[in-house]
Structure formats: structure tokens, C-alpha cells
Scaffold this active site. Structure first.
Site, PDB file in Angstrom:
ATOM      1  CB  CYS A  63      38.880  42.588  46.493  1.00  0.00           C
ATOM      2  SG  CYS A  63      37.256  41.946  46.052  1.00  0.00           S
ATOM      3  N   GLY A  64      37.641  44.596  44.292  1.00  0.00           N
ATOM      4  CA  GLY A  64      36.627  45.607  44.034  1.00  0.00           C
ATOM      5  C   GLY A  64      35.652  45.794  45.187  1.00  0.00           C
TER       6      GLY A  64
END
Length: 185
Positions: A63-64
Site C-alpha cells: 500500500c502507498g
């Protein structure tokens, strides 16, 4: 009744009563059995974390927002001696941003972010994925909001009561989280 038999019966009743009292005192927020990440045997969250202030987080390695692992580890490391723990729950609910293999998740978290806080088995955390009778179903309903993305945070007090819910964009070093944790400690 013989003395030995009476003592045996008294001991058995005491052990049974203590076990029943302990089971009865487990708050609903911790009354779940889950495996430690890449582990083979489930543990009861009450047995591991009752009486602690907890920040429960659904995580995702791809995930970012994965950089939040650093802040979560910092909080856990700094406040652990005061009865605080971060609990991580990997989830692939949002665009499949978590590895399928739990050993790979554990290695990624340790080697890239030095994660030492307790991580548990991969779960479904979203409203659609969290099944009745699961930790995230309980937390989502208790908070009135389910995670809408990775790194959603729920704060649970020493008594097991849900104290706060923080969305993904509220970073671990956000003053709102720190103030809520300090108030709970």
C-alpha cells in the site's frame, strides 16, 4: 468425606471458578482467537493483551501508506513499558495490496520497517469482508465505521472499550492519536 477428597474438590472448584471468572471478564473487543502472523496456533487476544491500551491497525505491505509502519513501530517501542501495544492485522481487502503468504508478510515488515509489535494472521477488515463473529466485524460495528482503506486505526482502552477510530490518512505521529493514547494510559 475424607480430607484429601475435600481438598481435591475445593481445589477443582477454585480452578474452575477462576477460569470462569477470567473468561467472563474478557471484554468483547478482545474475545477473539487469532494466530500470530505465520504462526500455527491461535491465541486468545484477552490472554495476550487484556489490560493494555491497544491500537489495532489493518495493514498492507504493498500500500502507498506502508510507511506508517515506521510510526506504528515508534509508538509501540516508545510506549510499550507503559502498557501500550500496536496490533497489526494484514489485510488484502483493498485492491489486494497484501502478500498471500504470511511468512512473506512477516519478513517484509521486519526487514523493511523493523516491525517488532505483534502482528496477527491475515484478516478481512472491510465492511464487505468482515464476517460476523470476527474482530473487524466487532470493531467496525462498535465504531460505526469500517476501514475504507489500509492502515485504519482503532484505539481500545485498558478496559477493552473502543475509544476512537482513525482513518488511513491520520498518521501514527498525528497529535490526535498521541493525545488519545496518552489520555488512555
Amino acid at each position: 468425606m475424607s480430607t484429601v477428597r475435600a481438598l481435591t474438590l475445593t481445589f477443582a472448584l477454585t480452578v474452575f471458578s477462576a477460569g470462569s471468572a477470567q473468561a467472563a471478564s474478557c471484554p468483547s473487543s478482545l474475545d477473539f482467537e487469532l494466530r500470530p502472523l505465520a504462526g500455527s496456533e491461535s491465541v486468545r487476544l484477552c490472554d495476550e493483551h487484556q489490560g493494555q491500551v491497544l491500537l489495532v491497525v489493518n495493514t498492507a505491505s504493498k500500500c502507498g501508506f506502508v510507511g506508517q509502519f515506521e510510526g506504528l513501530e515508534q509508538l509501540d517501542s516508545e510506549l510499550q513499558d507503559r502498557g501500550f501495544r500496536v496490533l497489526g492485522f494484514p489485510s488484502g481487502d483493498f485492491l489486494g495490496q497484501e502478500y498471500a503468504d504470511e511468512e512473506q508478510i512477516a519478513n517484509f515488515c521486519r526487514s523493511n520497517y523493523g516491525v517488532q509489535f505483534p502482528m496477527y494472521e491475515k484478516v478481512n477488515a472491510s465492511r464487505r469482508g468482515a464476517q460476523p463473529g470476527t474482530l473487524y466485524h466487532y470493531l467496525g460495528n462498535a465504531a460505526g465505521e469500517f476501514p475504507s482503506w489500509n492502515f485504519h486505526k482503532y484505539l481500545i482502552g485498558r478496559d477493552g472499550e473502543l475509544l476512537a477510530s482513525f482513518g488511513t490518512r491520520v498518521r501514527p505521529d498525528d497529535p490526535r492519536i498521541r493525545q488519545a493514547i496518552e489520555a488512555a494510559l
